[in-house]
Design a protein around this motif. Structure first.
Motif, PDB file in Angstrom:
ATOM      1  N   LEU A   1       4.387  -2.690  11.936  1.00 36.32           N
ATOM      2  CA  LEU A   1       4.157  -1.402  12.572  1.00 36.32           C
ATOM      3  C   LEU A   1       5.006  -0.292  11.932  1.00 36.32           C
ATOM      4  O   LEU A   1       4.640   0.880  12.013  1.00 36.32           O
ATOM      5  CB  LEU A   1       4.463  -1.497  14.066  1.00 36.32           C
ATOM      6  N   LEU A   2       6.129  -0.665  11.310  1.00 37.73           N
ATOM      7  CA  LEU A   2       6.935   0.334  10.623  1.00 37.73           C
ATOM      8  C   LEU A   2       6.201   0.899   9.405  1.00 37.73           C
ATOM      9  O   LEU A   2       6.320   2.086   9.076  1.00 37.73           O
ATOM     10  CB  LEU A   2       8.273  -0.259  10.197  1.00 37.73           C
ATOM     11  N   THR A   3       5.425   0.028   8.721  1.00 30.83           N
ATOM     12  CA  THR A   3       4.643   0.531   7.591  1.00 30.83           C
ATOM     13  C   THR A   3       3.568   1.504   8.084  1.00 30.83           C
ATOM     14  O   THR A   3       3.291   2.522   7.440  1.00 30.83           O
ATOM     15  CB  THR A   3       3.991  -0.630   6.826  1.00 30.83           C
ATOM     16  N   PHE A   4       2.957   1.182   9.230  1.00 26.92           N
ATOM     17  CA  PHE A   4       1.954   2.084   9.810  1.00 26.92           C
ATOM     18  C   PHE A   4       2.605   3.426  10.192  1.00 26.92           C
ATOM     19  O   PHE A   4       2.049   4.506   9.933  1.00 26.92           O
ATOM     20  CB  PHE A   4       1.326   1.420  11.034  1.00 26.92           C
ATOM     21  N   LEU A   5       3.772   3.355  10.798  1.00 21.05           N
ATOM     22  CA  LEU A   5       4.486   4.572  11.188  1.00 21.05           C
ATOM     23  C   LEU A   5       4.774   5.447   9.965  1.00 21.05           C
ATOM     24  O   LEU A   5       4.572   6.671   9.990  1.00 21.05           O
ATOM     25  CB  LEU A   5       5.782   4.187  11.901  1.00 21.05           C
ATOM     26  N   LEU A   6       5.239   4.851   8.864  1.00 21.92           N
ATOM     27  CA  LEU A   6       5.566   5.614   7.662  1.00 21.92           C
ATOM     28  C   LEU A   6       4.316   6.227   7.036  1.00 21.92           C
ATOM     29  O   LEU A   6       4.347   7.345   6.515  1.00 21.92           O
ATOM     30  CB  LEU A   6       6.276   4.707   6.651  1.00 21.92           C
ATOM     31  N   ALA A   7       3.186   5.496   7.107  1.00 16.07           N
ATOM     32  CA  ALA A   7       1.940   6.028   6.554  1.00 16.07           C
ATOM     33  C   ALA A   7       1.476   7.254   7.332  1.00 16.07           C
ATOM     34  O   ALA A   7       1.017   8.240   6.746  1.00 16.07           O
ATOM     35  CB  ALA A   7       0.870   4.943   6.556  1.00 16.07           C
ATOM     36  N   VAL A   8       1.570   7.204   8.669  1.00 13.51           N
ATOM     37  CA  VAL A   8       1.182   8.367   9.486  1.00 13.51           C
ATOM     38  C   VAL A   8       2.097   9.555   9.179  1.00 13.51           C
ATOM     39  O   VAL A   8       1.643  10.699   9.045  1.00 13.51           O
ATOM     40  CB  VAL A   8       1.234   8.009  10.980  1.00 13.51           C
ATOM     41  N   TYR A   9       3.380   9.289   9.080  1.00 15.69           N
ATOM     42  CA  TYR A   9       4.342  10.348   8.768  1.00 15.69           C
ATOM     43  C   TYR A   9       4.023  11.002   7.421  1.00 15.69           C
ATOM     44  O   TYR A   9       4.065  12.230   7.279  1.00 15.69           O
ATOM     45  CB  TYR A   9       5.752   9.765   8.757  1.00 15.69           C
ATOM     46  N   THR A  10       3.695  10.190   6.422  1.00 15.04           N
ATOM     47  CA  THR A  10       3.393  10.721   5.091  1.00 15.04           C
ATOM     48  C   THR A  10       2.172  11.632   5.123  1.00 15.04           C
ATOM     49  O   THR A  10       2.149  12.695   4.496  1.00 15.04           O
ATOM     50  CB  THR A  10       3.171   9.570   4.101  1.00 15.04           C
ATOM     51  N   VAL A  11       1.133  11.233   5.860  1.00 11.47           N
ATOM     52  CA  VAL A  11      -0.063  12.067   5.969  1.00 11.47           C
ATOM     53  C   VAL A  11       0.287  13.405   6.621  1.00 11.47           C
ATOM     54  O   VAL A  11      -0.164  14.476   6.182  1.00 11.47           O
ATOM     55  CB  VAL A  11      -1.158  11.332   6.769  1.00 11.47           C
TER      56      VAL A  11
ATOM     57  N   ALA B   1       0.830  -1.214   0.000  1.00  8.22           N
ATOM     58  CA  ALA B   1       0.000   0.000   0.000  1.00  8.22           C
ATOM     59  C   ALA B   1       0.862   1.260   0.000  1.00  8.22           C
ATOM     60  O   ALA B   1       0.412   2.334  -0.430  1.00  8.22           O
ATOM     61  CB  ALA B   1      -0.928  -0.004   1.203  1.00  8.22           C
ATOM     62  N   LEU B   2       2.109   1.126   0.469  1.00 15.32           N
ATOM     63  CA  LEU B   2       3.001   2.284   0.487  1.00 15.32           C
ATOM     64  C   LEU B   2       3.342   2.787  -0.913  1.00 15.32           C
ATOM     65  O   LEU B   2       3.827   3.915  -1.066  1.00 15.32           O
ATOM     66  CB  LEU B   2       4.297   1.935   1.227  1.00 15.32           C
ATOM     67  N   LEU B   3       3.092   1.977  -1.925  1.00 17.74           N
ATOM     68  CA  LEU B   3       3.320   2.436  -3.289  1.00 17.74           C
ATOM     69  C   LEU B   3       2.459   3.650  -3.631  1.00 17.74           C
ATOM     70  O   LEU B   3       2.796   4.427  -4.524  1.00 17.74           O
ATOM     71  CB  LEU B   3       3.032   1.294  -4.277  1.00 17.74           C
ATOM     72  N   PHE B   4       1.345   3.799  -2.928  1.00 18.04           N
ATOM     73  CA  PHE B   4       0.406   4.890  -3.232  1.00 18.04           C
ATOM     74  C   PHE B   4       0.468   6.028  -2.205  1.00 18.04           C
ATOM     75  O   PHE B   4      -0.388   6.900  -2.221  1.00 18.04           O
ATOM     76  CB  PHE B   4      -1.030   4.327  -3.268  1.00 18.04           C
ATOM     77  N   ARG B   5       1.476   6.014  -1.329  1.00 16.12           N
ATOM     78  CA  ARG B   5       1.463   6.959  -0.214  1.00 16.12           C
ATOM     79  C   ARG B   5       1.612   8.410  -0.670  1.00 16.12           C
ATOM     80  O   ARG B   5       1.096   9.312  -0.016  1.00 16.12           O
ATOM     81  CB  ARG B   5       2.568   6.608   0.780  1.00 16.12           C
TER      82      ARG B   5
ATOM     83  N   ALA C   1      -1.993   9.143  -2.790  1.00 15.18           N
ATOM     84  CA  ALA C   1      -3.206   9.098  -1.971  1.00 15.18           C
ATOM     85  C   ALA C   1      -2.816   8.784  -0.530  1.00 15.18           C
ATOM     86  O   ALA C   1      -3.004   7.649  -0.060  1.00 15.18           O
ATOM     87  CB  ALA C   1      -4.173   8.047  -2.516  1.00 15.18           C
ATOM     88  N   PRO C   2      -2.294   9.747   0.198  1.00 11.11           N
ATOM     89  CA  PRO C   2      -1.797   9.455   1.549  1.00 11.11           C
ATOM     90  C   PRO C   2      -2.876   9.005   2.527  1.00 11.11           C
ATOM     91  O   PRO C   2      -2.643   8.113   3.339  1.00 11.11           O
ATOM     92  CB  PRO C   2      -1.165  10.784   1.981  1.00 11.11           C
ATOM     93  N   VAL C   3      -4.072   9.597   2.447  1.00  8.03           N
ATOM     94  CA  VAL C   3      -5.135   9.219   3.390  1.00  8.03           C
ATOM     95  C   VAL C   3      -5.628   7.811   3.095  1.00  8.03           C
ATOM     96  O   VAL C   3      -5.816   6.995   4.011  1.00  8.03           O
ATOM     97  CB  VAL C   3      -6.290  10.232   3.319  1.00  8.03           C
ATOM     98  N   ALA C   4      -5.852   7.475   1.826  1.00 12.57           N
ATOM     99  CA  ALA C   4      -6.295   6.122   1.466  1.00 12.57           C
ATOM    100  C   ALA C   4      -5.231   5.101   1.841  1.00 12.57           C
ATOM    101  O   ALA C   4      -5.551   3.999   2.325  1.00 12.57           O
ATOM    102  CB  ALA C   4      -6.591   6.059  -0.029  1.00 12.57           C
ATOM    103  N   THR C   5      -3.963   5.446   1.621  1.00 11.10           N
ATOM    104  CA  THR C   5      -2.877   4.542   2.001  1.00 11.10           C
ATOM    105  C   THR C   5      -2.886   4.291   3.497  1.00 11.10           C
ATOM    106  O   THR C   5      -2.746   3.142   3.964  1.00 11.10           O
ATOM    107  CB  THR C   5      -1.532   5.135   1.569  1.00 11.10           C
ATOM    108  N   LEU C   6      -3.054   5.365   4.284  1.00 15.17           N
ATOM    109  CA  LEU C   6      -3.101   5.198   5.740  1.00 15.17           C
ATOM    110  C   LEU C   6      -4.292   4.335   6.154  1.00 15.17           C
ATOM    111  O   LEU C   6      -4.179   3.487   7.067  1.00 15.17           O
ATOM    112  CB  LEU C   6      -3.188   6.575   6.413  1.00 15.17           C
TER     113      LEU C   6
END
Length: 380
Positions: free
Chosen positions: A86-96, A53-57, A60-65
């Motif tokens: 949890l690292l993927t979750f952390l990166l998604a929050v950071y991107t948003v 899902a990080l491919l779309f961060r 579409a940061p909100v959809a990715t999160l």
């Protein structure tokens, strides 16, 4: 994803690295967490969904999160071990936090936190309860705070760059305005002096033509020489506005003899006197001194009603002075400037721009006086 459908490295690298790390390291993390559910196919699918899902961060940061939060929360509720997911979750929050304004980013991160914290109350196996809320919140608060700081710093840097660009543009515009004003002053001096001399010579020629045509030829020759010299000087001055044009030598006090000869042809005898130790002056001071003398003599020719004037140039250690005097009948600024005020204003602007002083006014014994002081570097 870049235009044309190709994935960019900034999107693909984190996704592929976290996918490989999650598939390889989750089992090792489970070995140190007794009671966690063993890694199986469902666990690997959730890890893959979250990582890919990080491919779309960026797009579409909100959809990715949202996708990563659902996958991570499901992973934890099912009792799989705390691990790289949890690292993927952390990166998604950071991107948003980095890519969205603070308010919508905070709302998205808050929703992710609510969904993520569900596992501390509802989980397959023993649930940590309220004691697990604080550790779970760290996975949201920390990347969100870091993302906001990075965003603020980037916006501040962008504003600084924009302000610097505006400052450079304003400076360039101001320099262009100053150059146009300088060229306008040069054109005024060249054209004003040349036309005044030509007008006087033409009047002499018209007066002599019926009675002494052989002497009228001398005046006409002077007109030809004066117009040619004025056109040459005007061509040099206007060459500055044509890109790539080579500028000729800047007029200076060394050209006073030529100016004196040209005015003699127009009927004005100029006596020049030089005191002090003549030396080469800075270009700006040399040009300004010459233009002051030229403008003052032009006004004598136009308005003073006399056939002679005196020019004194005094070279001093830290300044040069020029004085133009006549014994004509003209008095006051209006006479000096021909009534429009531009000649005096132009001379004063030139002199004051170099830190000098210009004094003008009638003489006690009759006539008019123009006196300019220009600071120069002292000689050693």
């Amino acid at each position: 994803m870049r235009p044309g459908g190709r994935w960019g490295w900034p999107d693909a690298v984190p996704a592929l690295v976290l996918l490989a790390f999650g598939l390889l390291a989750t089992g090792l993390a489970g070995d140190n967490q007794p009671g966690s559910r063993p890694v199986d196919a469902a666990c690997r699918v959730l890890i893959a969904v979250a990582a890919l899902a990080l491919l779309f961060r960026r797009r579409a940061p909100v959809a990715t999160l949202a996708v990563i939060t659902v996958a991570t929360s499901t992973y934890l509720v099912l009792g799989y071990p705390y691990g790289p997911i949890l690292l993927t979750f952390l990166l998604a929050v950071y991107t948003v936090a980095v890519r969205l304004p603070v308010r919508p980013a905070a709302l998205a991160a808050g929703g992710a936190f609510v969904l993520l914290v569900a596992h501390v109350f509802v989980a397959r196996g023993p649930a940590p309860g309220w004691a697990g809320v604080l550790p779970a919140s760290a996975w949201v608060v920390v990347p969100f705070a870091v993302g906001v700081v990075v965003r603020v710093n980037r916006e501040s840097a962008a504003r600084t760059r924009a302000e610097e660009a505006r400052t450079r543009a304003e400076q360039a515009r101001r320099q262009a305005d100053e150059e146009r004003l300088r060229i306008a002053q040069e054109v005024h001096d060249v054209v004003g002096h040349g036309l005044a001399a030509i007008s006087m010579q033409a009047e002499i020629a018209l007066h002599l033509l019926p009675k002494r045509p052989e002497q009228a030829e001398t005046a006409l020759t002077a007109i030809s020489r004066t117009s040619r010299e004025a056109l040459d000087e005007l061509r040099v001055t206007l060459g500055a506005v044509r890109q790539g044009a080579e500028r000729g030598p800047v007029p200076g006090l060394a050209r006073l003899p030529a100016l004196r000869d040209r005015l003699a042809g127009a009927g004005l005898i100029v006596e020049t006197r030089v005191t002090g130790d003549p030396r080469e002056l800075p270009a700006a001071a040399d040009l300004t001194a010459y233009r002051v003398v030229q403008e003052a003599l032009t006004n004598v020719l136009r308005h003073a009603g006399v056939t002679s004037a005196e020019v004194t140039v005094d070279y001093r250690a830290d300044e040069v002075t020029v004085e133009v005097t006549d014994r004509g009948t003209g008095t006051g600024t209006a006479v000096l400037d021909g009534g429009d005020g531009h000649g005096l204003a132009g001379m004063r602007e030139r002199v004051e721009a170099l830190g000098g002083r210009l004094d003008t006014g009638p003489r006690s014994g009759g006539g008019f006086r123009v006196y300019a002081r220009l600071p120069v570097e002292p000689t050693t």
